[in-house]
Design a protein around this motif. Structure first.
Motif, PDB file in Angstrom:
ATOM      1  N   LEU A   1      -3.925  14.072  -2.761  1.00  0.00           N
ATOM      2  CA  LEU A   1      -3.779  12.852  -2.261  1.00  0.00           C
ATOM      3  C   LEU A   1      -3.627  11.769  -3.325  1.00  0.00           C
ATOM      4  O   LEU A   1      -4.281  12.032  -4.343  1.00  0.00           O
ATOM      5  CB  LEU A   1      -4.913  12.341  -1.184  1.00  0.00           C
ATOM      6  CG  LEU A   1      -5.281  13.034   0.080  1.00  0.00           C
ATOM      7  CD1 LEU A   1      -6.622  12.727   0.532  1.00  0.00           C
ATOM      8  CD2 LEU A   1      -4.339  12.860   1.014  1.00  0.00           C
ATOM      9  N   ASP A   2      -2.796  10.789  -3.182  1.00  0.00           N
ATOM     10  CA  ASP A   2      -2.799   9.703  -4.229  1.00  0.00           C
ATOM     11  C   ASP A   2      -2.385   8.233  -3.332  1.00  0.00           C
ATOM     12  O   ASP A   2      -1.584   8.302  -2.490  1.00  0.00           O
ATOM     13  CB  ASP A   2      -1.460   9.912  -5.029  1.00  0.00           C
ATOM     14  CG  ASP A   2      -1.567   8.892  -6.129  1.00  0.00           C
ATOM     15  OD1 ASP A   2      -2.026   8.898  -7.078  1.00  0.00           O
ATOM     16  OD2 ASP A   2      -0.754   7.681  -5.775  1.00  0.00           O
ATOM     17  N   ALA A   3      -3.463   7.442  -3.554  1.00  0.00           N
ATOM     18  CA  ALA A   3      -3.404   6.376  -2.734  1.00  0.00           C
ATOM     19  C   ALA A   3      -3.466   5.106  -3.738  1.00  0.00           C
ATOM     20  O   ALA A   3      -4.237   4.865  -4.564  1.00  0.00           O
ATOM     21  CB  ALA A   3      -4.674   6.048  -1.811  1.00  0.00           C
TER      22      ALA A   3
ATOM     23  N   VAL B   1       0.427   5.625   0.014  1.00  0.00           N
ATOM     24  CA  VAL B   1      -0.358   6.760   0.358  1.00  0.00           C
ATOM     25  C   VAL B   1       0.386   7.952   0.348  1.00  0.00           C
ATOM     26  O   VAL B   1       1.380   8.066   1.230  1.00  0.00           O
ATOM     27  CB  VAL B   1      -1.271   6.593   1.478  1.00  0.00           C
ATOM     28  CG1 VAL B   1      -1.971   7.921   1.600  1.00  0.00           C
ATOM     29  CG2 VAL B   1      -2.072   5.592   1.420  1.00  0.00           C
TER      30      VAL B   1
ATOM     31  N   TRP C   1       0.786  -1.174  -0.030  1.00  0.00           N
ATOM     32  CA  TRP C   1       0.049  -0.066   0.167  1.00  0.00           C
ATOM     33  C   TRP C   1       0.880   1.167  -0.066  1.00  0.00           C
ATOM     34  O   TRP C   1       2.036   1.106   0.481  1.00  0.00           O
ATOM     35  CB  TRP C   1      -0.828  -0.101   1.231  1.00  0.00           C
ATOM     36  CG  TRP C   1      -1.876  -0.881   1.252  1.00  0.00           C
ATOM     37  CD1 TRP C   1      -1.938  -2.358   1.822  1.00  0.00           C
ATOM     38  CD2 TRP C   1      -3.239  -0.845   0.825  1.00  0.00           C
ATOM     39  NE1 TRP C   1      -2.992  -2.706   1.495  1.00  0.00           N
ATOM     40  CE2 TRP C   1      -3.834  -2.015   1.035  1.00  0.00           C
ATOM     41  CE3 TRP C   1      -4.011   0.277   0.111  1.00  0.00           C
ATOM     42  CZ2 TRP C   1      -5.246  -2.252   0.568  1.00  0.00           C
ATOM     43  CZ3 TRP C   1      -5.228   0.040  -0.456  1.00  0.00           C
ATOM     44  CH2 TRP C   1      -5.924  -1.143  -0.265  1.00  0.00           C
TER      45      TRP C   1
END
Length: 696
Positions: A333-335, A294, A292
């Motif tokens: 934001l970038d996830a 973020v 993951w």
């Protein structure tokens, strides 16, 4: 909205499918940030150049990104010797029409966007002192970065090192130019750091081009063990004042290339910028196959600029004046989720992500005169709040489906929303508030064939789009009140055929044939009185071939070469100017040379003697849509000599560099479609730079 739902469903289906696959195969662990994949650039069906940043090794001061891009094909980076307008940057002809800043090319620094949601970007805060490498992605796969991604340029700071390393360097040379830099990087257990500050000042090659710039960059890394890894990035830029020498007419440039036109002095044209931003990247891998990531960022940027808009032009009640005052807050934001697995017994990597960016800008315009005094801030003529934001889901899939074959596919859906709230309402200037939204789904697909360990062939295809920026929405082509919300986004289809060859461990030859067809491209409708308006035109095309070569010649000799041939043409006729003139189909797109490239040959190492020579060549370019004139091409030569001394616990590196060795008088860059015919920005004649860098 149907396209948005389709993209969301596609992402959900891919997520469901991959969750049931066995995860008994792990792909290589080489990270390629520009492609969001953990595979080597050699195995990508895309044109990706990765360049190690070491400008001081060639005697360069590390002021402009162009210093690090020697030998990168497809890229045209022009140091304009004008720090009020920033560096010009274009990739395969995309972004060449920009008169200031960077448009049509996506920019990132340590994963944080340097391009705003409307597609306009800046390079001025890129820190070469802290940088480890630059990644340049060209062709169809750049569309995976959304709006205005004719290409992608990313700068990455180095991680902290053990043992700790501190460098301080001083460079000084022609035109009273001086740069002082200090950087330190190190690690202490789970913590690493990379800190850099710099000061640059110059009197400028041309008259009225004095500038001063201070910048700082910090990268902090925290290894959290099983909880993952956290990276914090902070940077700041202060450009207290940069004089703007403006462009010259052809006659002026021939008579005295160092001069500035009279209006530059009359209005004291200048610009100041202050920017501070920070970001955080958190990466967590619960198992060997899953990751993951973020990223969040926030920044503030203030710009004040005095232009040379004539006083008479500002009598028009719709004119916004000659002083620009912008206060901008931006963030996003970038996830994304990455899964490495196996499908049909072959390695597969899947990336699913969601990106959000937001820009809030308070834009004011003032007259650039007060009474008979010019070049000062006068009456308010524009006051509005402009906001643009985007929300983009995306997905990528890499599948090595056979021993000699691999597939890379992706899709991104972009929704870009513009809104303007007008607070300046006066007689003859009504309420200009309004809003508009643009959307596009951009698929990409690439296939690679591997006949052996040393050779790769690939083909790729992708679709991209570019919205108007707020600067291009500023005025309507019909001269009426309000923003040009009738403009449509440009849509492009890019295709590429390429080959990569590594005949030996330290040699690589990359070639690519490319073509990009666009429709609804933006072109200038009229440019007069300080008002530039735009219209959509039918079709345009950029096609060509590029090649790069990097290798070790033996006996400490190295070579790097990048060459590009591009044909950039309008395929549809259109009207421009007032009175209107027809631009016939087949005309050249301005600002794009048909041929350009760079070559560097060097010898030596960190200690002892080091020497190098560089050549940069650029063909003639059209200066406006009408192809009314062309700036001639040029070939410039630079040489450098350095010596490294081991002083025990420290090392001293001395350098000397000569640019434009043969003192050629050339036009280094052009201001495309400049309304007064002042298209030309001369490059410096022969110039020298001396440097000393102490490494502790």
């Amino acid at each position: 909205m149907k396209a948005a739902r389709g993209a969301t469903i596609a992402v959900a289906c891919m997520l469901f499918a991959v969750s049931s696959w066995a995860a008994d195969t792990t792909l290589p662990t080489v990270r390629v940030n520009a492609a969001r994949l953990d595979i080597p650039p050699f195995d990508l069906p895309a044109s990706l150049s990765v360049v190690t940043v070491s400008p001081a090794d060639s005697g360069k001061p590390g002021v402009n990104l162009s210093e690090a891009l020697i030998g990168v094909p497809g890229v045209l980076a022009r140091d304009r010797q004008n720090y009020a307008q920033d560096e010009q940057l274009s990739l395969r002809g995309f972004g060449a029409r920009s008169t200031f800043g960077v448009r049509g090319v996506r920019l990132y620094a340590d994963g944080i966007p340097a391009t705003m949601p409307d597609g306009q970007g800046q390079l001025s805060h890129f820190s070469l002192d802290a940088a480890e490498r630059v990644e340049v992605l060209r062709g169809p796969f750049s569309a995976l970065y959304g709006n205005a991604s004719g290409g992608v340029v990313q700068l990455w700071s180095a991680e902290g090192s053990t043992p700790a390393q501190t460098k301080t360097g001083l460079f000084a040379g022609s035109n009273a130019s001086m740069r002082l830099g200090l950087s330190t990087r190190g690690a202490d257990g789970p913590f690493d750091y990379n800190l850099a500050v710099s000061h640059f000042q110059t009197a400028g090659y041309r008259d009225h081009s004095r500038a001063r710039r201070e910048s700082g960059n910090a990268r902090l890394g925290f290894d959290l063990g099983k909880a993952g890894h956290l990276t914090l990035v902070f940077n700041t830029l202060a450009l207290p004042q940069a004089q703007d020498p403006l462009g010259l007419t052809r006659t002026q440039a021939a008579a005295d290339p160092r001069q500035a036109p009279a209006v530059a002095y009359q209005f004291d044209t200048r610009k100041s910028v202050h920017q501070t931003q920070g970001g955080a990247v958190y990466e967590f891998a619960p198992d060997a196959q899953t990751q993951w990531r973020v990223m969040a960022y926030y920044g503030q940027r203030g710009v004040q600029q005095v232009l040379s808009v004539p006083v008479a032009a500002q009598r028009n009640p719709l004119n916004a004046g000659g002083v620009v005052d912008l206060d901008t807050d931006y963030g996003g934001l970038d996830a994304r989720w990455t899964r490495r697995a196996a499908f049909a017994g072959r390695p597969l990597e899947l990336v699913l992500g969601l990106s959000y960016d937001d820009q809030d800008q308070h834009r004011r315009g003032y007259e650039n005169f007060a009474g008979h005094v010019l070049g000062v801030t006068g009456r308010l003529r524009r006051d509005e709040d402009d906001r643009v934001w985007n929300l983009d889901p995306y997905a990528q899939l890499y599948w090595h489906f056979a021993t000699q074959w691999s597939l890379l596919a992706g899709v991104r859906h972009s929704e870009v929303h513009f809104r303007s709230r007008d607070h300046y309402i006066a007689p003859g200037n009504p309420d200009d508030s309004g809003q508009v939204s643009y959307g596009a789904t951009t698929p990409v697909l690439g296939l690679q064939y591997r006949p052996g360990d040393k050779l790769r062939f690939y083909a790729s295809y992708g679709e991209g789009f570019e919205t108007p920026t707020f600067a291009e929405l500023g005025y309507r082509a019909d001269g009426g009140a309000g923003l040009a919300f009738n403009l449509r986004p440009s849509r492009s289809r890019q295709s590429e055929l390429g080959a990569k060859w590594r005949p030996a461990s330290r040699w690589e030859l990359d070639t690519a044939l490319f073509r990009a067809d666009s429709r609804n491209e933006l072109a200038v409708a009229d440019n007069s009185g300080g008002r530039a308006s735009y219209r959509n035109i039918g079709r345009s095309r950029r096609q060509g071939i590029e090649a790069s070569l990097r290798g070790d010649l033996g006996d400490s000799w190295r070579v790097v070469l990048g060459a590009t041939h591009v044909q950039a043409r309008f395929l549809s006729s259109f009207l421009t100017g007032s009175p209107a003139v027809t631009v016939p189909a087949g005309s050249r797109i301005p600002g794009v040379p048909e041929n350009y490239g760079s070559l560097r040959i060097e010898r030596g190492s960190a200690l002892g003697w080091r020497m190098g020579a560089e050549w940069q060549g650029v063909g003639a370019v059209s200066v406006d849509d009408r192809d009314s004139a062309r700036a001639p091409g040029y070939l410039l030569t630079g040489i450098d000599l350095g010596y490294g001394i081991d002083l025990g616990a420290t090392r001293l590196h001395l350098s000397a560099r000569v640019d434009n060795l043969f003192d050629r008088h050339v036009i280094g860059s052009v201001i495309v479609n400049e309304s007064n015919g002042r298209f030309y920005e001369p490059a410096p004649g022969r110039s020298v730079m001396f440097g000393a860098q102490l490494e502790l």
